[in-house]
Design a protein around this motif. Structure first.
Motif, PDB file in Angstrom:
ATOM      1  N   LEU A  42      33.024  47.443  31.438  1.00 48.12           N
ATOM      2  CA  LEU A  42      32.949  47.689  32.651  1.00 48.12           C
ATOM      3  C   LEU A  42      32.310  46.257  33.249  1.00 48.12           C
ATOM      4  N   ASP A  43      31.222  45.933  32.525  1.00 45.85           N
ATOM      5  CA  ASP A  43      30.322  44.668  32.959  1.00 45.85           C
ATOM      6  C   ASP A  43      31.468  43.361  32.853  1.00 45.85           C
TER       7      ASP A  43
ATOM      8  N   GLU B 280      41.954  59.133  35.945  1.00 44.36           N
ATOM      9  CA  GLU B 280      43.257  59.700  36.803  1.00 44.36           C
ATOM     10  C   GLU B 280      44.237  60.245  35.766  1.00 44.36           C
ATOM     11  N   ALA B 281      44.497  59.386  34.615  1.00 46.56           N
ATOM     12  CA  ALA B 281      45.363  59.868  33.627  1.00 46.56           C
ATOM     13  C   ALA B 281      45.151  61.133  33.083  1.00 46.56           C
TER      14      ALA B 281
ATOM     15  N   ALA C 192      29.124  56.801  32.399  1.00 45.38           N
ATOM     16  CA  ALA C 192      28.307  57.500  33.699  1.00 45.38           C
ATOM     17  C   ALA C 192      28.461  56.691  34.824  1.00 45.38           C
ATOM     18  N   ARG C 193      28.532  55.317  34.864  1.00 46.00           N
ATOM     19  CA  ARG C 193      28.990  54.613  36.097  1.00 46.00           C
ATOM     20  C   ARG C 193      30.078  54.790  36.705  1.00 46.00           C
ATOM     21  N   LEU C 194      31.326  55.262  35.690  1.00 41.88           N
ATOM     22  CA  LEU C 194      32.603  55.833  36.039  1.00 41.88           C
ATOM     23  C   LEU C 194      32.703  57.168  36.383  1.00 41.88           C
TER      24      LEU C 194
ATOM     25  N   TYR D  67      37.017  40.771  37.974  1.00 43.61           N
ATOM     26  CA  TYR D  67      37.763  41.115  38.992  1.00 43.61           C
ATOM     27  C   TYR D  67      36.961  41.600  40.286  1.00 43.61           C
ATOM     28  N   GLY D  68      35.544  41.668  40.081  1.00 44.10           N
ATOM     29  CA  GLY D  68      34.695  42.113  41.299  1.00 44.10           C
ATOM     30  C   GLY D  68      34.529  43.509  40.884  1.00 44.10           C
ATOM     31  N   GLU D  69      33.441  44.416  41.387  1.00 49.18           N
ATOM     32  CA  GLU D  69      33.043  45.427  41.120  1.00 49.18           C
ATOM     33  C   GLU D  69      34.101  46.614  41.589  1.00 49.18           C
ATOM     34  N   ASP D  70      34.587  46.527  42.638  1.00 45.55           N
ATOM     35  CA  ASP D  70      35.414  47.612  43.068  1.00 45.55           C
ATOM     36  C   ASP D  70      36.813  47.590  42.495  1.00 45.55           C
ATOM     37  N   ARG D  71      37.499  46.510  42.187  1.00 43.49           N
ATOM     38  CA  ARG D  71      38.656  46.463  41.404  1.00 43.49           C
ATOM     39  C   ARG D  71      38.378  46.750  39.928  1.00 43.49           C
ATOM     40  N   ALA D  72      37.157  46.538  39.456  1.00 40.88           N
ATOM     41  CA  ALA D  72      37.055  46.725  38.036  1.00 40.88           C
ATOM     42  C   ALA D  72      36.744  48.071  37.883  1.00 40.88           C
ATOM     43  N   ARG D  73      36.148  48.944  38.780  1.00 44.99           N
ATOM     44  CA  ARG D  73      36.150  50.312  38.607  1.00 44.99           C
ATOM     45  C   ARG D  73      37.281  51.126  39.141  1.00 44.99           C
ATOM     46  N   ALA D  74      38.264  50.624  39.699  1.00 43.22           N
ATOM     47  CA  ALA D  74      39.631  51.129  39.900  1.00 43.22           C
ATOM     48  C   ALA D  74      40.134  50.997  38.823  1.00 43.22           C
ATOM     49  N   ILE D  75      40.222  49.784  38.072  1.00 50.37           N
ATOM     50  CA  ILE D  75      41.231  49.605  36.930  1.00 50.37           C
ATOM     51  C   ILE D  75      40.716  50.779  35.726  1.00 50.37           C
TER      52      ILE D  75
END
Length: 417
Positions: free
Chosen positions: A68-69, A89-90, A133-135, A75-83
């Motif tokens: 994640l880091d 989701e899967a 945990a951050r996810l 990609y920046g925090e929002d895009r990284a978390r989404a990816i």
């Protein structure tokens, strides 16, 4: 595991959608396309479901490989978390699909235990827990004194437990997907290798067996079995081999003693060993990454046997009853990819964590091809290649040798391996 009776079919000179590969991805995509009104034929170079979809360990997780880091830096925090949340989701999608469709595949929320094969690997596992945990993924650090709650192995110096991760019987899942596809009108053509794929403006041409076929659209669902049929895809998928063994049938009480919670278990080696009780509870199933020659799988058995006894000295004298090998597809980004390349759709490159992801991306790819959205956080990511890479496999043995060396070296603690 037995597939439903599959009616004999042939590939016609004109097809609506031709799906290449009858593993998880091909079956999910075919099912959702057929339910969306498309006429679908699935071709496979071997038997239906022959590849890694029926040969894997049945691990169901939300894991995605990148850190994640590192991704936040790219990609920046929002895009990284989404990816990286795509994995969550899967897993949620597969769990819902199994429940809603009444899939009989031994789906069980058994939890996964990842054990540190060296004391210095614990810091990497703590980092792994913090990232999850951050996810929003629940996990727990397990000290050495509690390892036996999960697995009766002397190898581990502590570990982590992911309680929401699951297991299933991959062969039974394939059989159920074939059943659903047949009910939706999908046709199957086994022993029909698709080659010479060429994408034109308004159609695709290819060879299916020896027959020239002109499908309106084509789906590449070959993952680790990708060959040169599509040169564009072949340059972007790295094929990695794994060997899986099953012991002879044992007293179920002995198997339960090895796995008190029936958890899936991994170690922290780069050349990972993963194992579990069989879905029927009377065998140990162990997968391991070792050099393998598919034409002589037995040659790797001495090393596989050493791995088994390293994990479970108490299995000395227990015979290996079955051994098989399969190929997973990796990508240079360590991420799965889904999208459209002209008239060709693809969902590919699961990097060893495709049981849940293939369900999700197969559905999303079908939505894209049906014009019904199908957006994911993976959209827009380049499916990378490298100079001079054209799908060669010579790298396998030197890479595995390098990983063996790193597995025995002190860890800097940044990652699991």
């Amino acid at each position: 595991m037995a597939l439903p009776q599959v009616p004999a079919a042939t590939v016609e000179p004109r097809e609506d959608v031709l799906v290449v590969g009858s593993g998880f991805t091909g079956l999910y995509t075919a099912l959702h396309l057929a339910r969306g009104g498309r006429q679908v034929v699935v071709c496979d170079a071997g038997e239906i479901g022959w590849g890694c979809s029926t040969r894997n360990g049945g691990q169901v997780s939300s894991e995605m490989k990148p850190d994640l880091d590192d991704f936040i830096g790219r990609y920046g925090e929002d895009r990284a978390r989404a990816i990286l949340s795509t994995g969550i989701e899967a897993h949620r999608h597969l769990r819902q699909f199994v429940a809603e469709e009444g899939i009989a595949c031994n789906y069980s929320i058994c939890g996964h235990f990842i054990g540190a094969h060296r004391p210095d690997r614990m810091e990497g596992l703590r980092h792994f827990l913090r990232q999850n945990a951050r996810l929003g993924v629940e996990g727990e650090e397990i000290p050495k004194g509690r390892v036996s709650d999960f697995v009766a192995s002397p190898q581990f110096h502590g570990g982590v437990h992911l309680p929401d991760w699951a297991s299933l019987h991959p062969g039974r899942l394939v059989a159920e997907l074939v059943r659903l596809c047949l009910a939706a009108g999908v046709r199957f053509v086994p022993h029909c290798r698709v080659s010479r794929i060429e994408d034109h403006v308004d159609h695709i041409t290819c060879l299916a067996g020896q027959r020239a076929v002109r499908p309106a659209h084509l789906v590449m669902a070959t993952d680790g079995y990708t060959d040169g049929a599509s040169k564009w895809v072949r340059r972007r998928v790295v094929s990695l081999a794994s060997v899986v063994t099953a012991t002879e049938a044992m007293d179920p009480a002995k198997v339960q003693a090895l796995y008190p919670r029936a958890s899936m278990v991994y170690d922290t080696r780069m050349n990972v060993t993963y194992h579990r009780p069989s879905p029927d509870g009377d065998r140990v199933v162990i997968g391991t990454v070792v050099p393998v020659n598919v034409s002589n799988v037995a040659a790797c058995l001495p090393r596989v046997r050493r791995n088994i006894l390293r994990l479970f000295p108490q299995l000395e004298g227990v015979k290996i009853a079955h051994v098989w090998t399969g190929f997973v597809g990796a990508t240079f980004s360590h991420l799965p990819h889904v999208g459209l390349h002209g008239r060709m759709g693809y969902a590919i490159g699961y990097n060893g964590t495709g049981v849940a992801m293939s369900s999700y991306l197969g559905m999303k790819l079908a939505q894209k091809m049906l014009g019904k959205g199908g957006e994911t956080a993976l959209d827009g990511l380049e499916l990378e290649t490298r100079p001079f890479f054209h799908g060669q496999t010579w790298y396998r043995r030197p890479v595995l040798a390098l990983h063996d060396l790193k597995d025995n070296m002190a860890s800097r603690g940044a990652t699991i391996g």
